[in-house]
Design a protein around this motif. Structure first.
Motif, PDB file in Angstrom:
ATOM      1  N   THR A  52      19.665  61.446  12.698  1.00 26.92           N
ATOM      2  CA  THR A  52      18.352  60.897  13.051  1.00 26.92           C
ATOM      3  C   THR A  52      18.287  60.833  14.572  1.00 26.92           C
ATOM      4  N   ASN A  53      17.216  61.361  15.138  1.00 27.42           N
ATOM      5  CA  ASN A  53      17.201  61.603  16.581  1.00 27.42           C
ATOM      6  C   ASN A  53      17.119  60.345  17.430  1.00 27.42           C
ATOM      7  N   ILE A  54      16.436  59.327  16.963  1.00 27.77           N
ATOM      8  CA  ILE A  54      16.324  58.123  17.787  1.00 27.77           C
ATOM      9  C   ILE A  54      17.546  57.216  17.589  1.00 27.77           C
ATOM     10  N   GLU A  55      17.867  56.921  16.340  1.00 23.61           N
ATOM     11  CA  GLU A  55      18.983  56.009  16.082  1.00 23.61           C
ATOM     12  C   GLU A  55      20.345  56.678  16.271  1.00 23.61           C
ATOM     13  N   GLY A  56      20.363  57.987  16.084  1.00 27.19           N
ATOM     14  CA  GLY A  56      21.638  58.697  16.191  1.00 27.19           C
ATOM     15  C   GLY A  56      22.538  58.523  14.991  1.00 27.19           C
ATOM     16  N   TRP A  57      21.964  58.070  13.863  1.00 26.91           N
ATOM     17  CA  TRP A  57      22.767  57.947  12.649  1.00 26.91           C
ATOM     18  C   TRP A  57      23.103  59.333  12.129  1.00 26.91           C
ATOM     19  N   SER A  58      24.313  59.498  11.636  1.00 29.21           N
ATOM     20  CA  SER A  58      24.739  60.803  11.140  1.00 29.21           C
ATOM     21  C   SER A  58      25.354  60.687   9.753  1.00 29.21           C
ATOM     22  N   SER A  59      25.221  61.766   9.004  1.00 25.70           N
ATOM     23  CA  SER A  59      25.792  61.858   7.656  1.00 25.70           C
ATOM     24  C   SER A  59      26.476  63.206   7.523  1.00 25.70           C
ATOM     25  N   TYR A  60      27.509  63.241   6.672  1.00 23.83           N
ATOM     26  CA  TYR A  60      28.259  64.481   6.482  1.00 23.83           C
ATOM     27  C   TYR A  60      28.601  64.673   5.012  1.00 23.83           C
ATOM     28  N   ALA A  61      28.642  65.917   4.606  1.00 21.26           N
ATOM     29  CA  ALA A  61      29.192  66.236   3.302  1.00 21.26           C
ATOM     30  C   ALA A  61      30.699  65.979   3.333  1.00 21.26           C
ATOM     31  N   SER A  71      25.333  66.411  16.714  1.00 22.45           N
ATOM     32  CA  SER A  71      24.853  65.654  17.868  1.00 22.45           C
ATOM     33  C   SER A  71      23.452  66.138  18.228  1.00 22.45           C
ATOM     34  N   SER A  72      22.764  65.321  19.010  1.00 20.90           N
ATOM     35  CA  SER A  72      21.381  65.626  19.358  1.00 20.90           C
ATOM     36  C   SER A  72      21.165  65.442  20.849  1.00 20.90           C
ATOM     37  N   ASP A  73      20.487  66.389  21.475  1.00 16.01           N
ATOM     38  CA  ASP A  73      20.056  66.273  22.869  1.00 16.01           C
ATOM     39  C   ASP A  73      18.534  66.188  22.849  1.00 16.01           C
ATOM     40  N   ARG A  74      18.027  64.960  22.938  1.00 16.37           N
ATOM     41  CA  ARG A  74      16.589  64.769  22.808  1.00 16.37           C
ATOM     42  C   ARG A  74      15.823  65.400  23.970  1.00 16.37           C
ATOM     43  N   ALA A  75      16.435  65.459  25.127  1.00 14.06           N
ATOM     44  CA  ALA A  75      15.774  66.066  26.287  1.00 14.06           C
ATOM     45  C   ALA A  75      15.551  67.560  26.085  1.00 14.06           C
ATOM     46  N   LYS A  76      16.382  68.175  25.262  1.00 13.90           N
ATOM     47  CA  LYS A  76      16.282  69.622  25.035  1.00 13.90           C
ATOM     48  C   LYS A  76      15.740  69.948  23.646  1.00 13.90           C
ATOM     49  N   ASN A  77      15.365  68.929  22.881  1.00  9.94           N
ATOM     50  CA  ASN A  77      14.902  69.155  21.501  1.00  9.94           C
ATOM     51  C   ASN A  77      15.895  70.019  20.734  1.00  9.94           C
ATOM     52  N   THR A  78      17.158  69.708  20.889  1.00  7.29           N
ATOM     53  CA  THR A  78      18.214  70.540  20.315  1.00  7.29           C
ATOM     54  C   THR A  78      19.225  69.680  19.570  1.00  7.29           C
TER      55      THR A  78
END
Length: 124
Positions: A52-61, A71-78
């Protein structure tokens, strides 16, 4: 126009690493969770990870826990997927997708937009 563009796939030996990238455009990046999925030849597409891009919560199989990192780089929409200790069973086409109302993070039906995929091949 909504676009999700994956890159970074390739051929790697077992035990190696790759980093996939997913560049998003055409929608409010922060409003969406971004997931990674993969599809091996002859198999169904399966969820790998989500962030999730704002909270940074992550899930994995379970199959990738401890080896893959999202990981997310919100400045780069990546969104990135760092894949370490790769195994031949990780081979497949990897897709990123965007989910406006995150529920089950690894369920295909949750996702609204999809990229075209990038091939990952792990040799033994």
């Amino acid at each position: 126009e909504v676009q999700l563009v994956e890159s970074g796939g390739g051929l790697v030996q077992a035990g190696g690493s790759l980093r996939l990238s997913c560049v998003a455009s055409g929608f409010r990046f922060d409003d969406y969770a971004i997931g990674w999925f993969r599809q091996a030849p002859g198999k169904e597409r399966e969820g790998v990870s989500q962030i999730t891009n704002i909270e940074g919560w992550s899930s994995y199989a379970d199959s990738v826990k401890g080896r893959f990192t999202i990981s997310s780089d919100r400045a780069k929409n990546t969104v990135y997927l760092q894949m370490n200790s790769l195994k031949p069973e990780d081979t497949g086409v990897y897709y990123c997708a965007a989910d406006l109302f995150p529920g089950d993070p690894l369920a295909l039906s949750e996702y609204d937009y999809w990229g075209q995929g990038t091939q990952v091949t792990v040799s033994s």
